[in-house]
Scaffold this motif. Sequence first.
Motif, PDB file in Angstrom:
ATOM      1  N   GLU A  97       0.816  -1.214   0.000  1.00 37.51           N
ATOM      2  CA  GLU A  97       0.000   0.000   0.000  1.00 37.51           C
ATOM      3  C   GLU A  97       0.858   1.277   0.000  1.00 37.51           C
ATOM      4  O   GLU A  97       0.647   2.200   0.792  1.00 37.51           O
ATOM      5  CB  GLU A  97      -0.935   0.011   1.227  1.00 37.51           C
ATOM      6  N   VAL A  98       1.833   1.303  -0.900  1.00 39.44           N
ATOM      7  CA  VAL A  98       2.703   2.479  -1.000  1.00 39.44           C
ATOM      8  C   VAL A  98       2.150   3.445  -2.043  1.00 39.44           C
ATOM      9  O   VAL A  98       1.384   3.078  -2.936  1.00 39.44           O
ATOM     10  CB  VAL A  98       4.145   2.066  -1.376  1.00 39.44           C
ATOM     11  N   GLU A  99       2.534   4.720  -1.900  1.00 40.62           N
ATOM     12  CA  GLU A  99       2.083   5.740  -2.841  1.00 40.62           C
ATOM     13  C   GLU A  99       2.870   5.685  -4.142  1.00 40.62           C
ATOM     14  O   GLU A  99       2.376   6.048  -5.201  1.00 40.62           O
ATOM     15  CB  GLU A  99       2.212   7.128  -2.211  1.00 40.62           C
ATOM     16  N   ASP A 100       4.165   5.275  -4.057  1.00 41.75           N
ATOM     17  CA  ASP A 100       4.987   5.146  -5.261  1.00 41.75           C
ATOM     18  C   ASP A 100       5.909   3.941  -5.077  1.00 41.75           C
ATOM     19  O   ASP A 100       5.850   3.246  -4.077  1.00 41.75           O
ATOM     20  CB  ASP A 100       5.797   6.426  -5.504  1.00 41.75           C
ATOM     21  N   THR A 101       6.795   3.726  -6.068  1.00 44.30           N
ATOM     22  CA  THR A 101       7.647   2.528  -6.047  1.00 44.30           C
ATOM     23  C   THR A 101       9.089   2.846  -5.666  1.00 44.30           C
ATOM     24  O   THR A 101      10.004   2.097  -5.999  1.00 44.30           O
ATOM     25  CB  THR A 101       7.623   1.859  -7.432  1.00 44.30           C
ATOM     26  N   SER A 102       9.312   3.926  -4.968  1.00 44.30           N
ATOM     27  CA  SER A 102      10.668   4.244  -4.523  1.00 44.30           C
ATOM     28  C   SER A 102      11.078   3.327  -3.387  1.00 44.30           C
ATOM     29  O   SER A 102      10.236   2.773  -2.662  1.00 44.30           O
ATOM     30  CB  SER A 102      10.755   5.715  -4.088  1.00 44.30           C
ATOM     31  N   LEU A 103      12.402   3.165  -3.223  1.00 45.22           N
ATOM     32  CA  LEU A 103      12.902   2.298  -2.145  1.00 45.22           C
ATOM     33  C   LEU A 103      12.487   2.829  -0.777  1.00 45.22           C
ATOM     34  O   LEU A 103      12.180   2.064   0.141  1.00 45.22           O
ATOM     35  CB  LEU A 103      14.430   2.210  -2.233  1.00 45.22           C
ATOM     36  N   THR A 104      12.488   4.154  -0.646  1.00 49.42           N
ATOM     37  CA  THR A 104      12.094   4.756   0.633  1.00 49.42           C
ATOM     38  C   THR A 104      10.664   4.375   0.996  1.00 49.42           C
ATOM     39  O   THR A 104      10.360   4.019   2.142  1.00 49.42           O
ATOM     40  CB  THR A 104      12.219   6.285   0.564  1.00 49.42           C
ATOM     41  N   SER A 105       9.784   4.434   0.001  1.00 52.87           N
ATOM     42  CA  SER A 105       8.385   4.073   0.252  1.00 52.87           C
ATOM     43  C   SER A 105       8.253   2.599   0.625  1.00 52.87           C
ATOM     44  O   SER A 105       7.504   2.234   1.542  1.00 52.87           O
ATOM     45  CB  SER A 105       7.535   4.370  -0.991  1.00 52.87           C
ATOM     46  N   PHE A 106       9.014   1.742  -0.082  1.00 49.50           N
ATOM     47  CA  PHE A 106       8.952   0.305   0.232  1.00 49.50           C
ATOM     48  C   PHE A 106       9.454   0.023   1.640  1.00 49.50           C
ATOM     49  O   PHE A 106       8.830  -0.727   2.408  1.00 49.50           O
ATOM     50  CB  PHE A 106       9.775  -0.490  -0.793  1.00 49.50           C
ATOM     51  N   TYR A 107      10.600   0.618   2.023  1.00 51.16           N
ATOM     52  CA  TYR A 107      11.148   0.386   3.369  1.00 51.16           C
ATOM     53  C   TYR A 107      10.194   0.895   4.456  1.00 51.16           C
ATOM     54  O   TYR A 107       9.981   0.250   5.485  1.00 51.16           O
ATOM     55  CB  TYR A 107      12.517   1.047   3.500  1.00 51.16           C
ATOM     56  N   SER A 108       9.640   2.084   4.215  1.00 45.15           N
ATOM     57  CA  SER A 108       8.706   2.650   5.203  1.00 45.15           C
ATOM     58  C   SER A 108       7.466   1.764   5.341  1.00 45.15           C
ATOM     59  O   SER A 108       6.972   1.515   6.448  1.00 45.15           O
ATOM     60  CB  SER A 108       8.297   4.063   4.787  1.00 45.15           C
TER      61      SER A 108
END
Length: 237
Positions: A97-108
């Motif tokens: 359920e991330v807003e985008d596919t960046s690594l930061t979003s995935f880790y968070s």
Amino acid sequence: QVTLWLKKIYGDMPVPKFEVNERTVDILHEVMECNEERDRDVSLLIEDMKDRATKYEAEAKSWQDILGESLGLSLGSLSQEASVVLNDLVESAMALEVEDTSLTSFYSAINSMSSELFKTKSENQEMELKLKTLTEKLTSALMLEKQLDEDIEKTEESQKAENAKAESRSKNLKFLEDKSEDLKIRIRDVQEKLIATGLDQSLTHEALVKASEELEALRNEIEPLKKEVKSYHDLPP
């Protein structure tokens, strides 16, 4: 409420019989509230997931249109390996359920989901412990109810036996009273017949009993006199 909840839980199966009293109903009501609270939480979570899925599907379609129109990119223009990687990336993003596919979003998202999972496990363990406690209370109440039923049954059986004994003693007492009254009547009739034939009144049963009592009284009076006379007999001439 408890009855409807039990019918809903057991469905087509019959609801086990139990004594309806304040304590058992309170315990079942508490179990019902815990169950309904968990069902509400699950329903809300499902609805939220459906809403998010709808939102992401719409957003994905929008991005597909933008990529197709601006860059001429489509699933058909990608290699098989790129398609597989893209699908994995999309599925991971939707699952987290991330807003985008960046690594930061995935880790968070992974950290947040891990924390939520730990919290959910803790709540489930707490709920299971509470449910176990309530189940033990209900089991204890049912065992106590069974013991009370057995005690009541034993008391009733004992009471029936005592009532039977009392009834038997009452019948025996009534028989003896009737027999005594019959003997009194027969004795009185015999005495009257004997008196009618010229029997001396002093020979009746009442007279003889009275004479016996008077004789016993005289004996009691003579006894100390006998002892006194005996003391004189022991004197020397």
